[in-house]
Design a protein around this motif. Structure first.
Motif, PDB file in Angstrom:
ATOM      1  N   ALA A   1       0.843  -1.204   0.000  1.00 48.61           N
ATOM      2  CA  ALA A   1       0.000   0.000   0.000  1.00 48.61           C
ATOM      3  C   ALA A   1       0.878   1.253   0.000  1.00 48.61           C
ATOM      4  N   VAL A   2       1.900   1.236   0.852  1.00 49.39           N
ATOM      5  CA  VAL A   2       2.793   2.405   0.934  1.00 49.39           C
ATOM      6  C   VAL A   2       3.539   2.563  -0.394  1.00 49.39           C
ATOM      7  N   PHE A   3       3.954   1.417  -0.956  1.00 51.11           N
ATOM      8  CA  PHE A   3       4.713   1.484  -2.207  1.00 51.11           C
ATOM      9  C   PHE A   3       3.889   2.103  -3.327  1.00 51.11           C
ATOM     10  N   ILE A   4       2.670   1.584  -3.501  1.00 48.28           N
ATOM     11  CA  ILE A   4       1.910   2.011  -4.677  1.00 48.28           C
ATOM     12  C   ILE A   4       1.538   3.498  -4.586  1.00 48.28           C
ATOM     13  N   VAL A   5       1.279   3.952  -3.360  1.00 44.16           N
ATOM     14  CA  VAL A   5       0.965   5.381  -3.184  1.00 44.16           C
ATOM     15  C   VAL A   5       2.235   6.226  -3.410  1.00 44.16           C
ATOM     16  N   SER A   6       3.353   5.770  -2.882  1.00 45.02           N
ATOM     17  CA  SER A   6       4.625   6.497  -3.078  1.00 45.02           C
ATOM     18  C   SER A   6       4.986   6.538  -4.559  1.00 45.02           C
ATOM     19  N   PHE A   7       4.738   5.417  -5.235  1.00 43.44           N
ATOM     20  CA  PHE A   7       5.008   5.300  -6.676  1.00 43.44           C
ATOM     21  C   PHE A   7       4.157   6.332  -7.439  1.00 43.44           C
ATOM     22  N   ALA A   8       2.887   6.400  -7.063  1.00 43.05           N
ATOM     23  CA  ALA A   8       1.973   7.348  -7.723  1.00 43.05           C
ATOM     24  C   ALA A   8       2.426   8.786  -7.494  1.00 43.05           C
ATOM     25  N   VAL A   9       2.769   9.079  -6.255  1.00 40.63           N
ATOM     26  CA  VAL A   9       3.174  10.450  -5.905  1.00 40.63           C
ATOM     27  C   VAL A   9       4.467  10.817  -6.628  1.00 40.63           C
TER      28      VAL A   9
ATOM     29  N   LEU B   1       5.925   9.451  -9.380  1.00 40.89           N
ATOM     30  CA  LEU B   1       5.799   9.578 -10.832  1.00 40.89           C
ATOM     31  C   LEU B   1       4.963  10.798 -11.221  1.00 40.89           C
ATOM     32  N   GLY B   2       3.975  11.118 -10.387  1.00 43.47           N
ATOM     33  CA  GLY B   2       3.150  12.297 -10.639  1.00 43.47           C
ATOM     34  C   GLY B   2       3.989  13.562 -10.584  1.00 43.47           C
ATOM     35  N   ILE B   3       4.760  13.702  -9.532  1.00 36.94           N
ATOM     36  CA  ILE B   3       5.574  14.917  -9.369  1.00 36.94           C
ATOM     37  C   ILE B   3       6.663  14.963 -10.445  1.00 36.94           C
ATOM     38  N   LEU B   4       7.246  13.800 -10.703  1.00 35.32           N
ATOM     39  CA  LEU B   4       8.340  13.707 -11.685  1.00 35.32           C
ATOM     40  C   LEU B   4       7.867  14.085 -13.091  1.00 35.32           C
ATOM     41  N   SER B   5       6.719  13.555 -13.485  1.00 36.45           N
ATOM     42  CA  SER B   5       6.252  13.781 -14.859  1.00 36.45           C
ATOM     43  C   SER B   5       5.298  14.970 -14.965  1.00 36.45           C
ATOM     44  N   GLY B   6       4.802  15.445 -13.835  1.00 35.43           N
ATOM     45  CA  GLY B   6       3.874  16.571 -13.856  1.00 35.43           C
ATOM     46  C   GLY B   6       2.471  16.176 -14.292  1.00 35.43           C
ATOM     47  N   GLY B   7       2.194  14.911 -14.361  1.00 37.20           N
ATOM     48  CA  GLY B   7       0.854  14.457 -14.771  1.00 37.20           C
ATOM     49  C   GLY B   7       0.581  13.067 -14.241  1.00 37.20           C
ATOM     50  N   LYS B   8      -0.577  12.534 -14.611  1.00 41.06           N
ATOM     51  CA  LYS B   8      -0.958  11.240 -14.050  1.00 41.06           C
ATOM     52  C   LYS B   8      -0.710  10.065 -14.992  1.00 41.06           C
ATOM     53  N   LYS B   9      -0.452  10.383 -16.249  1.00 36.56           N
ATOM     54  CA  LYS B   9      -0.370   9.367 -17.295  1.00 36.56           C
ATOM     55  C   LYS B   9       0.701   8.311 -17.027  1.00 36.56           C
TER      56      LYS B   9
ATOM     57  N   MET C   1      11.807  -3.560  -0.587  1.00 36.17           N
ATOM     58  CA  MET C   1      10.631  -2.691  -0.741  1.00 36.17           C
ATOM     59  C   MET C   1      10.805  -1.400   0.062  1.00 36.17           C
ATOM     60  N   ALA C   2      11.335  -1.554   1.292  1.00 33.89           N
ATOM     61  CA  ALA C   2      11.544  -0.367   2.143  1.00 33.89           C
ATOM     62  C   ALA C   2      12.527   0.585   1.472  1.00 33.89           C
ATOM     63  N   ALA C   3      13.562   0.012   0.866  1.00 36.37           N
ATOM     64  CA  ALA C   3      14.564   0.850   0.199  1.00 36.37           C
ATOM     65  C   ALA C   3      13.937   1.579  -0.999  1.00 36.37           C
ATOM     66  N   ILE C   4      13.143   0.834  -1.782  1.00 35.69           N
ATOM     67  CA  ILE C   4      12.497   1.457  -2.959  1.00 35.69           C
ATOM     68  C   ILE C   4      11.560   2.578  -2.521  1.00 35.69           C
ATOM     69  N   ILE C   5      10.774   2.293  -1.471  1.00 48.07           N
ATOM     70  CA  ILE C   5       9.831   3.311  -0.970  1.00 48.07           C
ATOM     71  C   ILE C   5      10.596   4.558  -0.505  1.00 48.07           C
ATOM     72  N   SER C   6      11.713   4.312   0.204  1.00 48.00           N
ATOM     73  CA  SER C   6      12.508   5.459   0.701  1.00 48.00           C
ATOM     74  C   SER C   6      13.002   6.301  -0.462  1.00 48.00           C
ATOM     75  N   ILE C   7      13.470   5.627  -1.511  1.00 43.82           N
ATOM     76  CA  ILE C   7      13.978   6.373  -2.676  1.00 43.82           C
ATOM     77  C   ILE C   7      12.846   7.178  -3.320  1.00 43.82           C
ATOM     78  N   LEU C   8      11.691   6.524  -3.501  1.00 42.24           N
ATOM     79  CA  LEU C   8      10.548   7.209  -4.134  1.00 42.24           C
ATOM     80  C   LEU C   8      10.126   8.439  -3.332  1.00 42.24           C
ATOM     81  N   LEU C   9      10.067   8.253  -2.000  1.00 40.45           N
ATOM     82  CA  LEU C   9       9.620   9.379  -1.164  1.00 40.45           C
ATOM     83  C   LEU C   9      10.659  10.491  -1.112  1.00 40.45           C
ATOM     84  N   THR C  10      11.923  10.090  -1.081  1.00 37.48           N
ATOM     85  CA  THR C  10      12.988  11.114  -1.059  1.00 37.48           C
ATOM     86  C   THR C  10      12.917  11.961  -2.326  1.00 37.48           C
ATOM     87  N   ILE C  11      12.770  11.279  -3.469  1.00 41.26           N
ATOM     88  CA  ILE C  11      12.668  12.023  -4.745  1.00 41.26           C
ATOM     89  C   ILE C  11      11.435  12.934  -4.717  1.00 41.26           C
TER      90      ILE C  11
END
Lengths: 288, 521
Positions: B445-453, B455-463, B499-509
């Motif tokens: 759950a944490v991963f998929i939300v972090s992933f969404a956030v 990629l959203g911020i990175l690309s500026g959109g939801k696509k 997974m924890a490492a990936i989530i940390s990277i996603l959130l840090t970015i």
């Protein structure tokens, strides 16, 4: 309160400046910002609102550097951007509660304050409908209500009267005057009369630079004794316009009444009382 | 004709100049690189029994063409859908509605710009496949026709059809993007399971919109004739097999039956018919009217105008106090998540949650959970970008400590939704004393939300998130451990740590980018 802008520049690329070496001090009261499109009014307002960073220069509020510590001003900021949106699925109450949370205000009176503000902007009856169904004017009024949610001490209004009808514009100006007692208010508008009636001081900008700043009387002084009116046949108008700075023209049957600024009036011209609009047009068209 | 071309050109440029497109292109290139694995790779993409082809022009050309056809159809739909919505959001649609362009021509121009976007990716992948011959070809000669023909006859008609399907889905299900995604998801899986795989026939070859069957049938035929009469297609896709006793054969391309070529022309014609039908039902941007008809009782016109702006005296307003709590944010974010999409869709969610209780644990975890979460794609995809798309960012970015308060609230709200939906399954694990699986689901759950956030911020959109979430879900439903983010197939401390490492990277970015964004409008 004192907002001091010192040598502020915003550079977008090698050649394009949003602001160029801009210096200004603003004290309690209303500062009207005037300038043509692309003058840098919105850029300046965004920098003061902390959502854009200057390339160089300093910006302080009562001595605090707000570029380095933007949260200092954010607590007391009321900002109405030019082109803001809303969350279409929220109603007016929910939206204002959300904005209140952003501003870091709450307490037992919040609900009552929101109700009173909604009453003030005449949205009580529509308050429970999704904002997505609102008209442009209603959204603008929601924008005005959100500015007043916290007790703002620095208010920034970027083209605030867009979408308001003439009567609303008068009421809005009254509201601003009321707020100006112990706040800094920066107001930009294309409508010179909006600024003319309420601004304590006026700053005229062009191409990112400050052309002049002062009380209305000081600014108008630049064209005092230079504003004239004449009536010409239609076929002479184009030629006249190439030789003089025409600030207004009014059709009268087969003739045209022209208001113009010149050091040497033409024969038959009558001298007019200079207005802020005359000064604005003179300064923005004659500088660079 | 000129304005018609202008619409296609403007639409194409607008889409290809987005970060989402560039990142999708980069990902496509990376995936294309894996289409033709080296001889010692632990996976295969096209395998006939225990055989795969030598990496010559024909094998690389055919395999990369059908892989591109499949892959680009899979993600292409998500990439190109939304062209009409963009015109609604930007209000360009209102201008278009007043021009003389017909509904059919407008939708056709949308379809053609969709096609051009996908063609751009296909073109770059095509070049990459030729490059692969020189990297992995071991001296086999370069034969251009072995590349051109399969791309021309399989990939191009496939992306033409997808371009049309995306337009039709938007016309009929424009207000419910999640239904578009779900419908396509089902359609793709039905085709993949019943047409692309299994035994071949002329009918299957003809009704396969992606043109995969004709190639795999040709390959099967070749292997059966020359090597192993019982060999049949294992799969098209990434096949991680433990059995490394794979032999190679020299594939020289296959013939293109006339029935197949005619079927491609029919698919192209069918695509145009879909546009023609859609044009009959297209709203031509008269949307508000339709909504109003439904909400007669809520009409704003029923409210008397009165004095629109009263005199407001600031001194008379009740005083407020400082409150920097994040609870109001979380509450509103949850409210917005809840209200997104049609109300009845919550019945589907509820049905999914009930199914999580009653289906066998493995199916609930490995199949139902990823589907149920994927159904929330449009709720999560704009979690941290909706400020910008709704032009609220002027307020949020100028608010008090937006990075420390608002962004975490959005993430927490997203996680609460994910956990709430997965709660029946988590409770089942909890009752059985399996705390690790509860942790895996929570991590998911944490991963998929972090992933969404992120990629959203990175690309500026939801696509971008929508495309990748679909891809990840598809991988999960095919039980490939690589894409497992919720512990359906993987387990152990190492997995949790990863997974924890990936989530940390996603959130840090996410936090770093948002911090930068806030002061650089």
């Amino acid at each position: 309160m004192l907002l001091a802008i010192q040598n502020l520049s915003k550079k977008y690329n090698k050649e394009k400046f949003g602001l160029k070496d801009y210096s200004l001090t603003i004290e309690n009261g209303i500062l009207g910002l005037l300038g043509p499109n692309g003058a840098g009014k919105s850029t300046l307002m965004k920098i003061i609102a902390t959502i854009s960073q200057p390339t160089s220069g300093t910006l302080t509020l009562d001595g605090h550097d707000i570029v380095k510590d933007p949260n200092y001003i954010r607590k007391i900021l009321g900002y109405l951007p030019q082109d803001f949106g809303v969350y279409a699925n929220l109603n007016a109450y929910e939206f204002l509660e959300y904005i209140a949370a952003m501003k870091g205000v709450g307490g037992v009176n919040l609900r009552k304050r929101i109700e009173m503000l909604l009453e003030g902007v005449n949205l009580t009856e529509a308050a429970k409908l999704p904002i997505g169904t609102y008209s442009g004017g209603m959204k603008q009024r929601i924008g005005i209500a959100q500015v007043l949610l916290n007790d703002p001490k620095v208010l920034i209004f970027d083209e605030p009267t867009v979408g308001l009808d003439p009567e609303e514009r008068v009421r809005f100006r009254n509201l601003i005057s009321d707020l100006a007692q112990d706040c800094i208010i920066i107001l930009s508008s294309h409508i010179v009369s909006d600024i003319e009636t309420i601004a304590d001081e006026v700053a005229i900008m062009k191409s990112g630079e400050l052309i002049t700043k002062g009380t209305q009387a000081t600014v108008i002084n630049a064209v005092d004794g230079k504003v004239f009116e004449t009536v010409l046949d239609n076929d002479l108008v184009n030629d006249f316009k190439t030789k003089h700075l025409v600030v207004n023209s009014m059709r009268q049957k087969d003739k045209m009444r022209l208001r113009y600024i010149s050091n040497k009036p033409t024969d038959g011209s009558t001298v007019c009382t200079a207005s802020l609009e005359d000064a604005y047009l003179f300064l923005t068209k004659n500088n660079g | 004709m000129n304005y018609y071309k202008s619409i296609i050109k403007a639409d194409y440029l607008q889409r290809t100049r987005s970060y989402a497109f560039l990142i999708t292109l980069a990902i496509s290139l990376y995936i294309a690189y894996t289409f033709v694995p080296p001889s010692d790779a632990a996976y295969s993409t096209v395998q006939i029994g225990n055989f795969r082809g030598e990496n010559n022009s024909a094998w690389i050309g055919y395999v990369s063409a059908i892989m591109t056809s499949t892959f680009l159809s899979l993600i292409g739909f998500f990439l190109v859908t939304g062209g009409i919505k963009k015109d609604i959001d930007t209000e360009v649609g209102m201008i278009i509605a007043t021009t003389k362009i017909s509904n059919f021509k407008y939708l056709l121009s949308k379809m053609l710009s969709n096609f051009l976007v996908l063609l751009t990716i296909a073109g770059i992948v095509f070049v990459m496949s030729i490059a692969l011959l020189f990297v992995r070809g071991k001296g086999y000669p370069f034969e251009i026709t072995q590349f051109i023909l399969p791309y021309l006859l399989t990939t191009l008609p496939a992306i033409f059809f997808i371009s049309s399907l995306a337009v039709m889905a938007e016309v009929f299900l424009g207000r419910w993007p999640v239904l578009q995604y779900l419908g396509f998801f089902i359609f793709f899986n039905v085709i993949a399971a019943n047409v692309m795989n299994g035994t071949g026939s002329a009918t299957k070859m003809a009704i396969d919109p992606f043109g995969v069957k004709v190639v795999t049938m040709g390959m099967e035929d070749f292997v059966q004739k020359h090597y192993d009469a019982k060999a049949s297609l294992v799969s098209v896709g990434f096949n991680f097999s433990e059995n490394r006793a794979i032999k190679t054969f020299l594939f020289n391309g296959s013939t293109w039956p006339s029935v197949f070529i005619i079927s491609r022309l029919i698919w192209i014609g069918f695509s145009l018919i879909l546009i023609f039908i859609s044009a009959k039902f297209f709203h031509r941007f008269d949307i508000k009217e339709k909504i109003r008809k439904k909400k007669k009782n809520n009409l704003l016109e029923n409210i008397p105008a009165g004095i629109l702006l009263h005199d407001i005296k600031l001194s008379l307003l009740p005083s407020i106090t400082a409150n920097y709590a994040v609870k109001p944010f979380i509450k509103t974010e949850l409210l917005m998540l809840f209200r997104k999409g049609p109300k009845w869709f919550w019945l589907v969610n509820l049905g999914g949650m009930i199914a999580l209780i009653f289906t066998p644990l493995t199916i609930a975890h490995q199949v139902l959970l990823p589907i149920l979460w994927f159904l929330q794609v449009s709720r999560w995809s704009d979690l941290a970008t909706k400020e910008k798309t709704n032009r609220i960012h002027y307020f949020t970015y100028a608010s008090y400590q937006p990075v420390k308060r608002l962004l975490p609230s959005q993430i927490i709200a997203g996680i609460i939704l994910a956990v709430a939906l997965a709660s029946p399954l988590m409770i089942r694990y909890l009752i059985s004393g399996d705390l690790m699986h509860v942790l895996y689901i929570f991590t998911g759950a944490v991963f998929i939300v972090s992933f969404a956030v992120c990629l959203g911020i990175l690309s500026g959109g939801k696509k971008l998130f929508e495309i990748l979430f679909f891809l990840v879900t598809y991988i999960n439903l095919n039980l490939i451990p690589f894409g497992d983010y919720f512990g359906g197939l993987n387990s152990g401390i190492g997995y949790t740590g990863l997974m924890a490492a990936i989530i940390s990277i996603l959130l840090t970015i996410s936090f770093a980018l948002r911090k930068w964004e806030i002061s650089h409008l």
